[in-house]
Design a protein around this motif. Sequence first.
Motif, short mmCIF file in Angstrom:
data_model
loop_
_atom_site.label_atom_id
_atom_site.label_comp_id
_atom_site.label_asym_id
_atom_site.label_seq_id
_atom_site.Cartn_x
_atom_site.Cartn_y
_atom_site.Cartn_z
N ALA A 1 -19.98 49.35 30.33
CA ALA A 1 -19.60 49.89 29.03
C ALA A 1 -18.82 48.80 28.30
O ALA A 1 -18.13 48.00 28.95
CB ALA A 1 -18.74 51.14 29.19
N GLY B 1 -15.95 46.91 26.17
CA GLY B 1 -14.50 47.09 26.05
C GLY B 1 -13.76 47.28 27.35
O GLY B 1 -12.65 47.76 27.38
N LYS C 1 -22.25 53.75 26.25
CA LYS C 1 -21.23 53.78 25.20
C LYS C 1 -21.55 52.75 24.14
O LYS C 1 -20.67 52.05 23.63
CB LYS C 1 -19.82 53.56 25.77
CG LYS C 1 -19.45 54.56 26.86
CD LYS C 1 -17.96 54.60 27.13
CE LYS C 1 -17.68 55.60 28.26
NZ LYS C 1 -16.25 55.77 28.51
N ASP D 1 -22.14 53.21 21.31
CA ASP D 1 -21.53 53.60 20.04
C ASP D 1 -20.16 52.95 19.86
O ASP D 1 -19.55 53.06 18.81
CB ASP D 1 -21.39 55.13 19.98
CG ASP D 1 -20.62 55.70 21.17
OD1 ASP D 1 -20.74 55.15 22.28
OD2 ASP D 1 -19.91 56.71 20.99
N ARG D 2 -19.70 52.29 20.93
CA ARG D 2 -18.37 51.68 20.88
C ARG D 2 -18.45 50.22 20.46
O ARG D 2 -19.48 49.57 20.66
CB ARG D 2 -17.73 51.73 22.29
CG ARG D 2 -17.39 53.12 22.76
CD ARG D 2 -15.95 53.45 22.42
NE ARG D 2 -15.58 54.78 22.89
CZ ARG D 2 -15.07 55.03 24.10
NH1 ARG D 2 -14.91 54.04 24.96
NH2 ARG D 2 -14.73 56.24 24.45
N PRO D 3 -17.36 49.67 19.89
CA PRO D 3 -17.37 48.26 19.52
C PRO D 3 -17.43 47.35 20.75
O PRO D 3 -17.01 47.74 21.83
CB PRO D 3 -16.04 48.07 18.76
CG PRO D 3 -15.20 49.23 19.13
CD PRO D 3 -16.12 50.35 19.52
N VAL E 1 -26.34 55.79 24.56
CA VAL E 1 -25.16 56.59 24.24
C VAL E 1 -25.38 57.92 24.96
O VAL E 1 -26.07 58.81 24.47
CB VAL E 1 -24.99 56.83 22.72
CG1 VAL E 1 -23.71 57.62 22.44
CG2 VAL E 1 -24.98 55.50 21.97
#
Length: 331
Positions: free
Chosen positions: A166, A168, A191, A193-195, A246
């Motif tokens: 994932a 980050g 994930k 959708d995360r930066p 996602v």
Amino acid sequence: MSLTESILEGNRLALARLLTQVENDSLEGRTALAELFLHTGGAHLIGVTGAPGTGKSSLVNQLALYYRRNEDKKIAIIAVDPSSPFTGGAVLGDRVRMRDLSGDNGIFIRSMASRGAVGGLARTTASIAQVFDAAGFDIIIIETVGAGQSEVDVARLAHTTIVVEAPGLGDDIQAIKAGILEIADILVINKADRPGVENTERALRSTLELAHPTKRVFRHHGQAMSASTNMNSDATMWIPPINKTVATEGKGIPELAESIARHEAHLRQSGDWAARDRARLGSELEAVLREALIGRFLESVPQKTYEEIVEKVMNRNISPYEAVKFLLNGI
Ligand SMILES: Nc1nc2c(ncn2[C@@H]2O[C@H](COP(=O)(O)OP(=O)(O)O)[C@@H](O)[C@H]2O)c(=O)[nH]1
Ligand SMILES: [Mg+2]
């Protein structure tokens, strides 16, 4: 009707009962397993591993739903979670599963606390997978937390190993540090959708390029495979794809299922399917043989003699090697 017969007929209660027997490594469990083994070999074993919280349970849940909706396949899920059942991720993941999948007879979910595995984690998981296989489940998904050797051992059971990352989780990718990337057939960046997705993907790609191609051709799941099945053509080379998902929204799941199908086709065409089966069953046979030989040997040595020798080793009078020589050659 015997327990084995009930399971072959698809009785879920009998199945649940046997799974408990197998986890407890009971005599009844062993006997049934021996009979059921003759009915195994039909399932596709898929390992899903990665750091806690990367979304493995959510992903497995979505994959199972996808298969149930789009393919006529029975799905078993084995969740191996060494953490306490009260820590966040596992519970959340299980709750998601319960809601979406309960009431479907084509799905069976089994959670396993690794502490409870009497015969060792990897072996118990292998046995449980065999029960599902014999019971007619087409796809068996094994979720493990990618943390240590025992998880790598569990992954080794699978035909297809999916490593979940994932974004980050820090600049360094956890799995690379743990050496888990080496066992990946498919990489998932969940994930998405995360930066930070691009950074994670870049890091994974450069690591893959380093590993590719020679190392992956000759070593699979940490075991050297026969080179002959792999050497001759580029078509037999598998480069792990990177899938972005996602899980909470079901995005990227059809593409992931497609990667899994391509990997299965690759394994079958290259001969690696049989090679992995052989390697896995070979080492299982070896483990059982080792245990039986030690058991038989210890029966032939008086307890007192054995303890005296352990004592001598403890007192540094003799080395373990000498002790074994003593034991094997008589005293
Ligand atoms: N934003 C986001 N959250 C996710 C995604 N997948 C899972 N999660 C959340 O991440 C947490 C951990 O998920 P879980 O499936 O239990 O992870 P596991 O520990 O790897 O099995 C939960 O709160 C999930 O709802 C995703 O794709 N995007
Ligand atoms: Mg989980």
